[in-house]
Design a protein around this motif. Structure first.
Motif, PDB file in Angstrom:
ATOM      1  N   TYR A   1      45.084  44.993  34.236  1.00  0.00           N
ATOM      2  CA  TYR A   1      44.455  43.705  34.530  1.00  0.00           C
ATOM      3  C   TYR A   1      44.307  43.523  36.040  1.00  0.00           C
ATOM      4  O   TYR A   1      45.161  43.970  36.814  1.00  0.00           O
ATOM      5  CB  TYR A   1      45.336  42.555  34.019  1.00  0.00           C
ATOM      6  CG  TYR A   1      45.400  42.408  32.513  1.00  0.00           C
ATOM      7  CD1 TYR A   1      46.072  43.335  31.730  1.00  0.00           C
ATOM      8  CD2 TYR A   1      44.794  41.328  31.886  1.00  0.00           C
ATOM      9  CE1 TYR A   1      46.141  43.190  30.352  1.00  0.00           C
ATOM     10  CE2 TYR A   1      44.864  41.169  30.507  1.00  0.00           C
ATOM     11  CZ  TYR A   1      45.537  42.099  29.748  1.00  0.00           C
ATOM     12  OH  TYR A   1      45.595  41.955  28.390  1.00  0.00           O
ATOM     13  N   THR A   2      43.248  42.799  36.421  1.00  0.00           N
ATOM     14  CA  THR A   2      43.052  42.439  37.835  1.00  0.00           C
ATOM     15  C   THR A   2      43.118  40.930  37.981  1.00  0.00           C
ATOM     16  O   THR A   2      42.623  40.205  37.110  1.00  0.00           O
ATOM     17  CB  THR A   2      41.682  42.955  38.327  1.00  0.00           C
ATOM     18  OG1 THR A   2      41.661  44.387  38.217  1.00  0.00           O
ATOM     19  CG2 THR A   2      41.452  42.567  39.797  1.00  0.00           C
ATOM     20  N   VAL A   3      43.680  40.486  39.079  1.00  0.00           N
ATOM     21  CA  VAL A   3      43.783  39.054  39.346  1.00  0.00           C
ATOM     22  C   VAL A   3      42.383  38.448  39.460  1.00  0.00           C
ATOM     23  O   VAL A   3      41.469  39.077  40.001  1.00  0.00           O
ATOM     24  CB  VAL A   3      44.639  38.805  40.611  1.00  0.00           C
ATOM     25  CG1 VAL A   3      43.882  39.192  41.873  1.00  0.00           C
ATOM     26  CG2 VAL A   3      45.128  37.381  40.675  1.00  0.00           C
ATOM     27  N   THR A   4      42.208  37.249  38.924  1.00  0.00           N
ATOM     28  CA  THR A   4      40.878  36.631  38.949  1.00  0.00           C
ATOM     29  C   THR A   4      40.789  35.435  39.876  1.00  0.00           C
ATOM     30  O   THR A   4      39.716  34.889  40.093  1.00  0.00           O
ATOM     31  CB  THR A   4      40.436  36.184  37.538  1.00  0.00           C
ATOM     32  OG1 THR A   4      41.447  35.319  36.999  1.00  0.00           O
ATOM     33  CG2 THR A   4      40.220  37.372  36.631  1.00  0.00           C
TER      34      THR A   4
ATOM     35  N   ASP B   1      42.065  44.489  45.228  1.00  0.00           N
ATOM     36  CA  ASP B   1      42.595  43.363  44.458  1.00  0.00           C
ATOM     37  C   ASP B   1      43.918  43.704  43.781  1.00  0.00           C
ATOM     38  O   ASP B   1      44.172  44.861  43.441  1.00  0.00           O
ATOM     39  CB  ASP B   1      41.578  42.956  43.392  1.00  0.00           C
ATOM     40  CG  ASP B   1      40.202  42.757  43.991  1.00  0.00           C
ATOM     41  OD1 ASP B   1      40.109  42.074  45.023  1.00  0.00           O
ATOM     42  OD2 ASP B   1      39.233  43.319  43.442  1.00  0.00           O
TER      43      ASP B   1
ATOM     44  N   LYS C   1      49.206  33.010  38.569  1.00  0.00           N
ATOM     45  CA  LYS C   1      47.981  33.813  38.664  1.00  0.00           C
ATOM     46  C   LYS C   1      47.365  34.127  37.297  1.00  0.00           C
ATOM     47  O   LYS C   1      48.070  34.346  36.328  1.00  0.00           O
ATOM     48  CB  LYS C   1      48.277  35.132  39.383  1.00  0.00           C
ATOM     49  CG  LYS C   1      48.643  34.974  40.842  1.00  0.00           C
ATOM     50  CD  LYS C   1      48.546  36.307  41.560  1.00  0.00           C
ATOM     51  CE  LYS C   1      49.221  36.269  42.928  1.00  0.00           C
ATOM     52  NZ  LYS C   1      48.806  35.127  43.749  1.00  0.00           N
ATOM     53  N   LYS C   2      46.030  34.176  37.282  1.00  0.00           N
ATOM     54  CA  LYS C   2      45.292  34.576  36.087  1.00  0.00           C
ATOM     55  C   LYS C   2      44.760  35.990  36.276  1.00  0.00           C
ATOM     56  O   LYS C   2      44.343  36.370  37.368  1.00  0.00           O
ATOM     57  CB  LYS C   2      44.120  33.628  35.847  1.00  0.00           C
ATOM     58  CG  LYS C   2      44.506  32.235  35.415  1.00  0.00           C
ATOM     59  CD  LYS C   2      43.265  31.478  34.916  1.00  0.00           C
ATOM     60  CE  LYS C   2      43.639  30.128  34.319  1.00  0.00           C
ATOM     61  NZ  LYS C   2      44.145  29.190  35.361  1.00  0.00           N
ATOM     62  N   PHE C   3      44.771  36.722  35.171  1.00  0.00           N
ATOM     63  CA  PHE C   3      44.334  38.117  35.202  1.00  0.00           C
ATOM     64  C   PHE C   3      43.357  38.383  34.068  1.00  0.00           C
ATOM     65  O   PHE C   3      43.439  37.760  33.012  1.00  0.00           O
ATOM     66  CB  PHE C   3      45.540  39.051  35.028  1.00  0.00           C
ATOM     67  CG  PHE C   3      46.553  38.968  36.131  1.00  0.00           C
ATOM     68  CD1 PHE C   3      46.516  39.857  37.193  1.00  0.00           C
ATOM     69  CD2 PHE C   3      47.557  38.004  36.110  1.00  0.00           C
ATOM     70  CE1 PHE C   3      47.456  39.785  38.220  1.00  0.00           C
ATOM     71  CE2 PHE C   3      48.499  37.924  37.130  1.00  0.00           C
ATOM     72  CZ  PHE C   3      48.451  38.825  38.191  1.00  0.00           C
TER      73      PHE C   3
ATOM     74  N   THR D   1      42.542  38.066  28.668  1.00  0.00           N
ATOM     75  CA  THR D   1      43.022  37.407  29.882  1.00  0.00           C
ATOM     76  C   THR D   1      44.491  37.059  29.713  1.00  0.00           C
ATOM     77  O   THR D   1      45.016  37.023  28.598  1.00  0.00           O
ATOM     78  CB  THR D   1      42.232  36.118  30.207  1.00  0.00           C
ATOM     79  OG1 THR D   1      42.455  35.181  29.157  1.00  0.00           O
ATOM     80  CG2 THR D   1      40.756  36.400  30.364  1.00  0.00           C
TER      81      THR D   1
ATOM     82  N   ILE E   1      46.574  44.119  40.931  1.00  0.00           N
ATOM     83  CA  ILE E   1      46.492  44.454  39.513  1.00  0.00           C
ATOM     84  C   ILE E   1      47.872  44.481  38.873  1.00  0.00           C
ATOM     85  O   ILE E   1      48.894  44.526  39.574  1.00  0.00           O
ATOM     86  CB  ILE E   1      45.825  45.827  39.305  1.00  0.00           C
ATOM     87  CG1 ILE E   1      46.624  46.916  40.037  1.00  0.00           C
ATOM     88  CG2 ILE E   1      44.399  45.855  39.793  1.00  0.00           C
ATOM     89  CD1 ILE E   1      46.557  48.203  39.298  1.00  0.00           C
TER      90      ILE E   1
ATOM     91  N   TYR F   1      53.714  42.011  38.298  1.00  0.00           N
ATOM     92  CA  TYR F   1      53.648  40.907  39.242  1.00  0.00           C
ATOM     93  C   TYR F   1      55.000  40.215  39.175  1.00  0.00           C
ATOM     94  O   TYR F   1      55.335  39.627  38.155  1.00  0.00           O
ATOM     95  CB  TYR F   1      52.505  39.945  38.886  1.00  0.00           C
ATOM     96  CG  TYR F   1      52.496  38.666  39.698  1.00  0.00           C
ATOM     97  CD1 TYR F   1      52.696  38.699  41.077  1.00  0.00           C
ATOM     98  CD2 TYR F   1      52.292  37.437  39.093  1.00  0.00           C
ATOM     99  CE1 TYR F   1      52.695  37.544  41.817  1.00  0.00           C
ATOM    100  CE2 TYR F   1      52.290  36.263  39.836  1.00  0.00           C
ATOM    101  CZ  TYR F   1      52.500  36.321  41.199  1.00  0.00           C
ATOM    102  OH  TYR F   1      52.513  35.175  41.941  1.00  0.00           O
TER     103      TYR F   1
END
Ligand code: IMP
Ligand code: MG
Length: 178
Positions: free
Chosen positions: A174-177, A154, A9-11, A3, A156, A163
């Protein structure tokens, strides 16, 4: 690093490096087969495609060349369809087989702009090679010949995608969570 936090933002990892490289090799194999005997010119769209282009090119066994353009969609949203050319195309592409190398096709408006720009210069053929496509968000009709992954809408980052300029330097996607 499973992560990641960038700014607000968290990914979390959604496509691990090994899976990316497997798909890059598959697509390179398709290009090697389809363009056997030809000398294509790869046209990579900066900034986002720089890592994809580097990995893809090293799997290409053709007598190929690569050149770059740098484009940006205007301010924040791509939805205006306004694309500016920050570094334009200098190469002579008349009569060439062109393969456009793009990180991600979202609305498709950037790709539409590239196709229109190329058509004026009379290439022999033009094909699209995209690492990622968000099919649900496409606003224009595109024939995407080569594609590693189709993904949901979503946001990424990683493997070249950013980002706000950050996050390009991860090996996984990674995808945003949140
Ligand atoms: P389009 O013109 O809407 O297809 O936008 C394509 C461009 O938007 C890509 O080349 C990326 O620079 C950017 N983009 C679209 N989706 C994402 C994403 O999920 N993460 C990072 N950049 C993205
Ligand atoms: Mg891009």
């Amino acid at each position: 690093m499973e992560t990641l936090q960038i700014k607000d933002k968290k990914f979390a990892v959604s496509i691990p490096e090994a899976e990316i490289l497997r798909q890059v090799r598959r697509v390179a194999g398709e290009i090697n087969r389809d363009l056997a005997g030809r000398e294509p010119l790869f046209l990579a769209i900066l900034n986002g495609s720089f890592i994809f282009a580097a990995d893809l090119m090293r799997e290409i066994r053709l007598n190929a060349q690569i050149t770059f353009v740098r484009l940006a969609s205007y301010a924040g949203t791509a939805s205006t369809g306004e694309v500016s050319e920050l570094v334009g195309l200098n190469a002579d592409i008349e009569g060439r087989d062109i393969i456009i190398v793009e990180d991600i096709i979202d609305s498709g408006l950037t790709m539409r702009h590239v196709l229109d720009m190329l058509a004026e210069r009379h290439p022999r053929s033009v094909e699209i090679c995209a690492l990622l496509v968000k099919p649900d968000n496409l606003k224009v009709d595109l024939d995407i010949r080569y594609n590693c992954f189709e993904i949901p809408n979503d946001f990424i980052l990683g493997y070249g995608l950013d980002y706000d300029g950050y996050g390009r330097n991860t090996r996984d996607i990674y995808t945003v969570t949140d």
